[in-house]
Design an enzyme around this catalytic site. Structure first.
Site, PDB file in Angstrom:
ATOM      1  N   GLU A   2      -8.649  -0.299   0.861  1.00  9.63           N
ATOM      2  CA  GLU A   2      -8.270  -0.262   2.279  1.00  9.63           C
ATOM      3  C   GLU A   2      -9.175   0.648   3.095  1.00  9.63           C
ATOM      4  O   GLU A   2      -9.481   0.351   4.246  1.00  9.63           O
ATOM      5  CB  GLU A   2      -6.802   0.179   2.440  1.00  9.63           C
ATOM      6  N   ARG A  59      -0.157   4.300   0.197  1.00 14.42           N
ATOM      7  CA  ARG A  59      -0.766   5.365   0.988  1.00 14.42           C
ATOM      8  C   ARG A  59      -0.427   5.208   2.459  1.00 14.42           C
ATOM      9  O   ARG A  59      -0.520   4.133   3.020  1.00 14.42           O
ATOM     10  CB  ARG A  59      -2.288   5.310   0.790  1.00 14.42           C
ATOM     11  N   GLN A 101       0.842  -1.196   0.000  1.00 13.70           N
ATOM     12  CA  GLN A 101       0.000   0.000   0.000  1.00 13.70           C
ATOM     13  C   GLN A 101       0.881   1.252   0.000  1.00 13.70           C
ATOM     14  O   GLN A 101       1.646   1.479   0.933  1.00 13.70           O
ATOM     15  CB  GLN A 101      -0.895  -0.006   1.237  1.00 13.70           C
ATOM     16  N   GLY A 105     -24.448  -0.009   3.728  1.00  4.22           N
ATOM     17  CA  GLY A 105     -23.650  -1.202   3.502  1.00  4.22           C
ATOM     18  C   GLY A 105     -22.511  -0.921   2.533  1.00  4.22           C
ATOM     19  O   GLY A 105     -22.253   0.214   2.148  1.00  4.22           O
TER      20      GLY A 105
END
Length: 310
Positions: A90, A51, A49, A70
């Site tokens: 994520e 970020r 990742q 949802g």
């Protein structure tokens, strides 16, 4: 910098074919097809990742949305020996944890490490959620860990090689200046001129000046030019007066120390030189003056070469 989805290599649709958004929502609701329901606790974060910073307010807003509506778009994961590793999504996964969900819709893909990193990078760029330093670190990692050239990274990401090169150069800034860029207090345009300053402390001082005075990118360039010019002039001046010491100068210093009974420093220069004589009281000064006066007398018992008494 244009971070939109246009022209970003093959794009996520080509890398992770999942169909349109409406099809994804329908698939999630039916719990069939290519989408599985995975236990949230069985998922670990993407090790690739790019970020590092997540906006807390935006994440909390997503938590509220998930509680009300949802998950409307499945995350992407790959199977591991221990469970699942996140590939993309994520923020949705983190928000689902905070919302107390036990399971989350996910598309399970078989991907290599390189593909995972490429997908994670493209997803974040398309969502405009990476800051310049995170983006630079991701490009460099693609090159270092997967042996890609700048041209190959540019082709995969759908950007120019020069943009990749200029972005990666941001990692040459001092950590404190990088932090300003990460937090958005310093833009890429404002920070780029600082790369020409080798001294990291000077970099930071210049960055703080740019921020405090709200300088534009062009003003930042002019500031850096003035700093470089000032450093150059200072170094030239220092070089001009820098002592060129030799055995003769050291011997002359020793002679004068013995004669005057105090510390003496000879400082040769390019245009002129100096002799510094230390004294510690009025009486000491008078003693030194008397000694020098006697040295200048023709009948003086001790003679120091005249060229040293300037």
């Amino acid at each position: 910098m244009n971070k939109g989805g246009r022209g970003l290599g093959r794009g996520l649709d080509a890398l992770i074919p999942m169909g349109g958004a409406s099809h994804q929502v329908e698939t999630v609701q039916k719990k069939n097809g290519a989408t599985d329901w995975v236990m949230v606790k069985d998922i670990v974060a993407n090790q690739f990742q790019p970020r590092r910073l997540f906006d807390e307010d935006a994440l909390n807003e997503l938590v509220q949305s998930i509680r009300q509506y949802g998950i409307l778009q499945p995350i992407v994961v790959r199977k591991t020996m221990q469970g699942f590793e996140l590939v993309a999504g994520e923020r949705r996964w983190r928000a689902s944890q905070r919302a107390g969900l036990k399971e989350i819709p996910a598309v399970v893909k078989e991907l290599t490490d390189g593909e995972m990193m490429e997908i994670a990078l493209i997803e974040n760029i398309q969502r405009e959620s990476l800051n310049p330093i995170e983006e630079a670190a991701a490009y460099r990692r693609l090159m270092e860990e997967f042996g890609l050239t700048q041209e190959e990274v540019a082709r995969k990401i759908g950007r120019s090689r020069s943009l990749i090169a200029n972005t990666v150069r941001m990692l040459n800034l001092s950590p404190d200046v990088q932090d300003h860029v990460s937090r958005g207090t310093l833009s890429m345009g404002q920070a780029r001129p600082l790369l020409t300053l080798e001294d990291r402390e000077v970099q930071l001082e210049a960055a703080e000046t740019i921020i405090a005075e709200g300088l534009s990118s062009r003003d930042a360039e002019e500031l850096v030019k003035r700093i470089i010019k000032g450093v150059g002039e200072k170094n030239r001046a220092k070089k001009e007066v820098e002592p060129i010491r030799g055995v003769f100068v050291e011997e002359a210093e020793d002679q004068l120390k013995m004669v005057l009974g105090t510390q003496v420093k000879i400082k040769p220069g390019k245009l002129k030189s100096r002799i510094e004589i230390e004294f510690y009281s009025q009486d000491d000064l008078e003693r030194i003056i008397e000694t020098l006066t006697q040295m200048m007398q023709p009948t003086a018992g001790v003679r120091v070469p005249g060229q040293l008494i300037v």
